[in-house]
Scaffold this motif. Structure first.
Motif, PDB file in Angstrom:
ATOM      1  N   LYS A   1      20.733  59.651  57.589  1.00 44.32           N
ATOM      2  CA  LYS A   1      22.112  59.245  57.330  1.00 44.32           C
ATOM      3  C   LYS A   1      22.196  57.732  57.089  1.00 44.32           C
ATOM      4  O   LYS A   1      22.982  57.269  56.257  1.00 44.32           O
ATOM      5  CB  LYS A   1      23.004  59.643  58.499  1.00 44.32           C
ATOM      6  CG  LYS A   1      23.213  61.143  58.628  1.00 44.32           C
ATOM      7  CD  LYS A   1      24.162  61.482  59.770  1.00 44.32           C
ATOM      8  CE  LYS A   1      24.394  62.982  59.860  1.00 44.32           C
ATOM      9  NZ  LYS A   1      25.306  63.334  60.983  1.00 44.32           N
TER      10      LYS A   1
ATOM     11  N   VAL B   1      21.285  57.032  53.549  1.00 50.77           N
ATOM     12  CA  VAL B   1      22.375  57.378  52.628  1.00 50.77           C
ATOM     13  C   VAL B   1      23.465  56.310  52.660  1.00 50.77           C
ATOM     14  O   VAL B   1      24.012  55.909  51.618  1.00 50.77           O
ATOM     15  CB  VAL B   1      22.961  58.760  52.977  1.00 50.77           C
ATOM     16  CG1 VAL B   1      24.207  59.044  52.133  1.00 50.77           C
ATOM     17  CG2 VAL B   1      21.915  59.842  52.755  1.00 50.77           C
ATOM     18  N   ILE B   2      23.798  55.827  53.861  1.00 50.71           N
ATOM     19  CA  ILE B   2      24.812  54.774  53.983  1.00 50.71           C
ATOM     20  C   ILE B   2      24.366  53.523  53.243  1.00 50.71           C
ATOM     21  O   ILE B   2      25.127  52.927  52.462  1.00 50.71           O
ATOM     22  CB  ILE B   2      25.076  54.454  55.465  1.00 50.71           C
ATOM     23  CG1 ILE B   2      25.816  55.613  56.137  1.00 50.71           C
ATOM     24  CG2 ILE B   2      25.897  53.157  55.596  1.00 50.71           C
ATOM     25  CD1 ILE B   2      25.962  55.455  57.636  1.00 50.71           C
ATOM     26  N   GLU B   3      23.122  53.104  53.464  1.00 54.67           N
ATOM     27  CA  GLU B   3      22.615  51.897  52.809  1.00 54.67           C
ATOM     28  C   GLU B   3      22.533  52.081  51.294  1.00 54.67           C
ATOM     29  O   GLU B   3      22.851  51.161  50.529  1.00 54.67           O
ATOM     30  CB  GLU B   3      21.250  51.515  53.375  1.00 54.67           C
ATOM     31  CG  GLU B   3      21.323  50.892  54.749  1.00 54.67           C
ATOM     32  CD  GLU B   3      22.013  49.535  54.735  1.00 54.67           C
ATOM     33  OE1 GLU B   3      21.754  48.723  53.836  1.00 54.67           O
ATOM     34  OE2 GLU B   3      22.848  49.301  55.635  1.00 54.67           O
ATOM     35  N   ALA B   4      22.114  53.263  50.854  1.00 61.45           N
ATOM     36  CA  ALA B   4      22.032  53.527  49.416  1.00 61.45           C
ATOM     37  C   ALA B   4      23.414  53.474  48.770  1.00 61.45           C
ATOM     38  O   ALA B   4      23.591  52.927  47.675  1.00 61.45           O
ATOM     39  CB  ALA B   4      21.379  54.882  49.169  1.00 61.45           C
ATOM     40  N   THR B   5      24.410  54.023  49.459  1.00 64.08           N
ATOM     41  CA  THR B   5      25.767  54.048  48.913  1.00 64.08           C
ATOM     42  C   THR B   5      26.378  52.656  48.861  1.00 64.08           C
ATOM     43  O   THR B   5      26.964  52.255  47.846  1.00 64.08           O
ATOM     44  CB  THR B   5      26.661  54.978  49.755  1.00 64.08           C
ATOM     45  OG1 THR B   5      26.068  56.273  49.827  1.00 64.08           O
ATOM     46  CG2 THR B   5      28.051  55.081  49.141  1.00 64.08           C
ATOM     47  N   THR B   6      26.243  51.904  49.944  1.00 62.29           N
ATOM     48  CA  THR B   6      26.811  50.555  49.953  1.00 62.29           C
ATOM     49  C   THR B   6      26.091  49.643  48.962  1.00 62.29           C
ATOM     50  O   THR B   6      26.722  48.791  48.324  1.00 62.29           O
ATOM     51  CB  THR B   6      26.752  49.947  51.368  1.00 62.29           C
ATOM     52  OG1 THR B   6      25.409  50.005  51.870  1.00 62.29           O
ATOM     53  CG2 THR B   6      27.677  50.691  52.327  1.00 62.29           C
ATOM     54  N   THR B   7      24.782  49.839  48.806  1.00 67.15           N
ATOM     55  CA  THR B   7      24.044  49.047  47.821  1.00 67.15           C
ATOM     56  C   THR B   7      24.451  49.422  46.405  1.00 67.15           C
ATOM     57  O   THR B   7      24.520  48.562  45.513  1.00 67.15           O
ATOM     58  CB  THR B   7      22.523  49.242  48.002  1.00 67.15           C
ATOM     59  OG1 THR B   7      22.158  48.915  49.348  1.00 67.15           O
ATOM     60  CG2 THR B   7      21.746  48.352  47.045  1.00 67.15           C
ATOM     61  N   PHE B   8      24.761  50.700  46.197  1.00 73.83           N
ATOM     62  CA  PHE B   8      25.277  51.130  44.890  1.00 73.83           C
ATOM     63  C   PHE B   8      26.554  50.377  44.538  1.00 73.83           C
ATOM     64  O   PHE B   8      26.719  49.882  43.415  1.00 73.83           O
ATOM     65  CB  PHE B   8      25.547  52.636  44.903  1.00 73.83           C
ATOM     66  CG  PHE B   8      26.326  53.114  43.702  1.00 73.83           C
ATOM     67  CD1 PHE B   8      25.680  53.390  42.505  1.00 73.83           C
ATOM     68  CD2 PHE B   8      27.708  53.273  43.765  1.00 73.83           C
ATOM     69  CE1 PHE B   8      26.397  53.819  41.393  1.00 73.83           C
ATOM     70  CE2 PHE B   8      28.432  53.691  42.661  1.00 73.83           C
ATOM     71  CZ  PHE B   8      27.770  53.974  41.466  1.00 73.83           C
ATOM     72  N   PHE B   9      27.465  50.271  45.491  1.00 69.68           N
ATOM     73  CA  PHE B   9      28.709  49.538  45.235  1.00 69.68           C
ATOM     74  C   PHE B   9      28.416  48.093  44.846  1.00 69.68           C
ATOM     75  O   PHE B   9      29.035  47.532  43.941  1.00 69.68           O
ATOM     76  CB  PHE B   9      29.603  49.559  46.479  1.00 69.68           C
ATOM     77  CG  PHE B   9      30.144  50.914  46.835  1.00 69.68           C
ATOM     78  CD1 PHE B   9      30.445  51.841  45.856  1.00 69.68           C
ATOM     79  CD2 PHE B   9      30.353  51.263  48.162  1.00 69.68           C
ATOM     80  CE1 PHE B   9      30.938  53.098  46.181  1.00 69.68           C
ATOM     81  CE2 PHE B   9      30.843  52.513  48.500  1.00 69.68           C
ATOM     82  CZ  PHE B   9      31.138  53.433  47.509  1.00 69.68           C
TER      83      PHE B   9
ATOM     84  N   ASP C   1      31.922  46.366  52.585  1.00 69.88           N
ATOM     85  CA  ASP C   1      30.842  47.257  53.023  1.00 69.88           C
ATOM     86  C   ASP C   1      30.503  47.019  54.495  1.00 69.88           C
ATOM     87  O   ASP C   1      30.292  47.965  55.263  1.00 69.88           O
ATOM     88  CB  ASP C   1      29.589  47.032  52.170  1.00 69.88           C
ATOM     89  CG  ASP C   1      29.630  47.804  50.855  1.00 69.88           C
ATOM     90  OD1 ASP C   1      30.519  48.661  50.692  1.00 69.88           O
ATOM     91  OD2 ASP C   1      28.778  47.550  49.990  1.00 69.88           O
TER      92      ASP C   1
END
Length: 213
Positions: free
Chosen positions: A125, A128-136, A167
């Motif tokens: 998890k 996933v959080i780091e991947a999503t915030t880095t995507f932003f 973030d």
């Protein structure tokens, strides 16, 4: 853009500032700084450093952003490697100065400002959080700084800094919201997390069977 050498110096200084201020803010939580303060410290220092170094190096300040630009064909391979190296070196230098200046008890209490998973957050998890915030973050960089139609000269630094801030406000308590390999690597190396992990895995886990999931 300036030469690769000048760009590397700019990236070193900018990443140094991000770690020194950002990790310093995390350590200052022990003195009463709250989540908003930590988020603003990161967001403001990044906004300013991006604005200062944009015309020199592109204001990348992040190996993930640099790799994204390289994958998109916006930066040559040699330049990308050199800038990433400068970013990691700047992160380590910033963390070293922070360790030297901050009282040991405070430094240790804040884990040297190293982003870490909160209790109860599984590694999957957290990824996933780091991947999503880095995507932003990377999305904001491309939308404001890379796209020639974007408002680079006016708002890119502020926009990118605000993405970092929101973030961290939302997910900092869960993963530290690093969004940046250098933001984790510098403090982790200086605090000893990386050395401890490598030592333990090399010495004590070398001949062990993999754990069953």
């Amino acid at each position: 853009m300036e030469s690769t050498g000048k760009a590397a110096v700019a990236e070193f200084v900018a990443t140094f500032a991000l770690i020194f201020i950002g990790a310093g803010a995390v350590i200052a939580v022990s003195l009463g700084l709250d989540l908003t303060g930590v988020a603003l410290a990161h967001g403001l220092v990044l906004a300013i450093m991006v604005s200062i170094t944009a015309h020199i190096s592109g204001g990348l300040v992040n190996p993930a952003v640099t790799i994204g630009l390289w994958v998109a064909g916006k930066i040559p391979s040699r330049r990308a490697v050199i800038l990433i190296g400068a970013q990691f070196l700047g992160a380590v230098a910033g963390a070293l100065l922070l360790k030297y200046l901050v009282p040991t008890a405070l430094y240790d209490a804040g884990n040297g400002g190293t982003p870490a998973l909160a209790q109860g957050i599984a590694a999957g998890k957290g990824i996933v959080i780091e991947a999503t915030t880095t995507f932003f973050l990377v999305f904001a960089v491309f939308g404001t700084a890379v796209d020639p139609r974007g408002p680079w000269s006016k708002t890119a630094g502020l926009t990118i800094g605000l993405v970092i801030a929101f973030d961290i406000m939302a997910f900092g308590p869960y993963t530290g919201a690093a969004m940046n390999p250098a933001r984790w690597f510098g403090p982790a190396l200086v605090f000893g997390d990386i050395i401890a992990a490598v030592l333990y895995a090399t010495v004590f886990l070398k001949d062990q069977e993999p754990a069953t999931p």
